[in-house]
Motif scaffolding. Structure first.
Motif, short mmCIF file in Angstrom:
data_model
loop_
_atom_site.label_atom_id
_atom_site.label_comp_id
_atom_site.label_asym_id
_atom_site.label_seq_id
_atom_site.Cartn_x
_atom_site.Cartn_y
_atom_site.Cartn_z
N MET A 1 30.42 12.30 14.79
CA MET A 1 31.00 13.05 13.68
C MET A 1 32.52 13.11 13.84
N ASP A 2 33.21 12.95 12.70
CA ASP A 2 34.66 13.10 12.72
C ASP A 2 35.02 14.49 13.17
N GLY A 3 36.07 14.59 13.98
CA GLY A 3 36.53 15.88 14.47
C GLY A 3 36.00 16.25 15.83
N LEU A 4 35.08 15.44 16.36
CA LEU A 4 34.56 15.66 17.71
C LEU A 4 35.02 14.53 18.62
N ARG A 5 35.21 14.85 19.89
CA ARG A 5 35.51 13.80 20.86
C ARG A 5 34.70 14.05 22.12
N LEU A 6 34.33 12.98 22.77
CA LEU A 6 33.55 13.07 24.00
C LEU A 6 34.52 13.33 25.15
N THR A 7 34.37 14.47 25.79
CA THR A 7 35.30 14.87 26.84
C THR A 7 34.56 15.74 27.84
N SER A 8 35.29 16.32 28.78
CA SER A 8 34.70 17.19 29.79
C SER A 8 35.47 18.49 29.88
N ALA A 9 34.76 19.58 30.13
CA ALA A 9 35.42 20.85 30.41
C ALA A 9 36.12 20.78 31.75
N ASP A 22 39.83 20.15 16.87
CA ASP A 22 40.40 21.38 16.32
C ASP A 22 39.24 22.16 15.69
N PRO A 23 38.78 23.25 16.33
CA PRO A 23 37.60 23.97 15.82
C PRO A 23 37.75 24.46 14.38
N THR A 24 38.95 24.88 13.98
CA THR A 24 39.15 25.39 12.62
C THR A 24 38.97 24.30 11.58
N ILE A 25 39.55 23.15 11.86
CA ILE A 25 39.41 22.02 10.94
C ILE A 25 37.96 21.56 10.90
N LEU A 26 37.29 21.51 12.05
CA LEU A 26 35.89 21.12 12.08
C LEU A 26 35.04 22.08 11.25
N TRP A 27 35.28 23.38 11.39
CA TRP A 27 34.52 24.38 10.64
C TRP A 27 34.69 24.16 9.14
N ALA A 28 35.92 23.95 8.70
CA ALA A 28 36.16 23.72 7.27
C ALA A 28 35.44 22.47 6.79
N ARG A 29 35.44 21.44 7.59
CA ARG A 29 34.78 20.19 7.22
C ARG A 29 33.26 20.38 7.12
N LEU A 30 32.69 21.11 8.07
CA LEU A 30 31.25 21.35 8.05
C LEU A 30 30.86 22.20 6.85
N GLU A 31 31.67 23.21 6.52
CA GLU A 31 31.37 24.04 5.35
C GLU A 31 31.48 23.23 4.06
N ALA A 32 32.46 22.34 3.99
CA ALA A 32 32.60 21.50 2.80
C ALA A 32 31.37 20.60 2.65
N ASP A 33 30.92 20.05 3.76
CA ASP A 33 29.73 19.18 3.71
C ASP A 33 28.48 19.97 3.33
N ALA A 34 28.37 21.20 3.85
CA ALA A 34 27.19 22.02 3.58
C ALA A 34 27.21 22.62 2.18
N GLY A 35 28.40 22.85 1.64
CA GLY A 35 28.51 23.45 0.32
C GLY A 35 28.32 24.95 0.31
N HIS A 36 28.36 25.59 1.48
CA HIS A 36 28.23 27.04 1.57
C HIS A 36 28.79 27.50 2.90
N ARG A 37 28.92 28.82 3.06
CA ARG A 37 29.43 29.38 4.31
C ARG A 37 28.44 29.13 5.44
N ILE A 38 28.96 28.76 6.61
CA ILE A 38 28.14 28.59 7.81
C ILE A 38 28.83 29.29 8.97
N SER A 39 28.06 29.49 10.04
CA SER A 39 28.62 30.14 11.23
C SER A 39 29.70 29.26 11.85
N ALA A 40 30.65 29.90 12.51
CA ALA A 40 31.70 29.15 13.22
C ALA A 40 31.04 28.20 14.23
#
Length: 211
Positions: A1-9, A22-40
């Motif tokens: 998925m766009d906005g995710l990268r494979l990394t390590s803590a 960027d969690p904020t940008i990812l959240w906005a993208r997921l909500e746009a794809d879902a068409g409704h509010r979703i959890s962070a």
């Protein structure tokens, strides 16, 4: 998925995770794809408490080796994956966010371990039933990030400990875990996050005391 990268803590370089650039940008993208509010997308960040519990389990594999492990509020699956790497006989990652469950499965696959997933809100159940069906060890990497959740999770975990389960939780110092009920097992330095966590630089692994 766009906005995710494979990394390590930082604390757990052995485990690779798909995390948000960027969690904020990812959240906005997921909500746009879902068409409704979703959890962070909490599952797209490696939180300090989870890093601490995962590090502890990998450094002290005898805590989980050969035992059934349940990771409560698993998020990315970091703690569950660490438990599987440390030799747990069965690992179940619990989260009620369907995106988290998909992330857990993807992260387990990339790390080459077997982790089951469970979407039930376990805090609605009796700890006895949860332990009988799923676990000898309960891990909660970072399950106290708001007051309501902490108020539900803490009594559940203490009740599980009273039934002889090994309970380990992560806490980066948000002040929601009463000192009189819990004792520190190990402390780790963690990278400060944003928002409420911006001043938190260490995370404790805790276990119930005098249960």
């Amino acid at each position: 998925m766009d906005g995710l990268r494979l990394t390590s803590a930082r604390l757990v370089p052995e485990v690779r995770l798909f995390l948000a650039e960027d969690p904020t940008i990812l959240w906005a993208r997921l909500e746009a794809d879902a068409g409704h509010r979703i959890s962070a997308p909490y599952w797209a960040t490696a939180w300090g408490g989870g890093e601490a519990v995962a590090r502890y389990v990998l450094d002290a594999p005898e805590t989980v080796a050969g035992r059934r492990v349940l990771d409560l509020g698993s998020g990315s699956g970091l703690v569950a994956i660490a438990a599987a790497m440390a030799g747990a006989s069965v690992v179940v990652a619990n989260d009620i966010d369907p995106y988290a469950l998909a992330a857990i499965r993807a992260n387990a696959k990339v790390n080459g371990v077997s982790v089951g997933t469970l979407a039930t809100d376990l805090l609605e159940l009796a700890p006895r039933d949860v332990l009988d069906n799923h676990a000898d060890v309960l891990l909660a990497g970072d399950a106290f990030y708001d007051d309501d959740l902490a108020a539900r999770a803490l009594p559940f975990l203490l009740a599980a400990a009273r039934r002889d389960a090994l309970v380990l939780v992560g806490d980066p110092g948000r002040g929601r875990i009463p000192d009189d009920n819990w004792q520190v097992v190990k402390t780790y330095p963690v990278t400060p996050m944003t928002g409420e966590d911006s001043k938190l630089t260490v995370a404790n692994v805790l276990t119930p005391r005098n249960v």
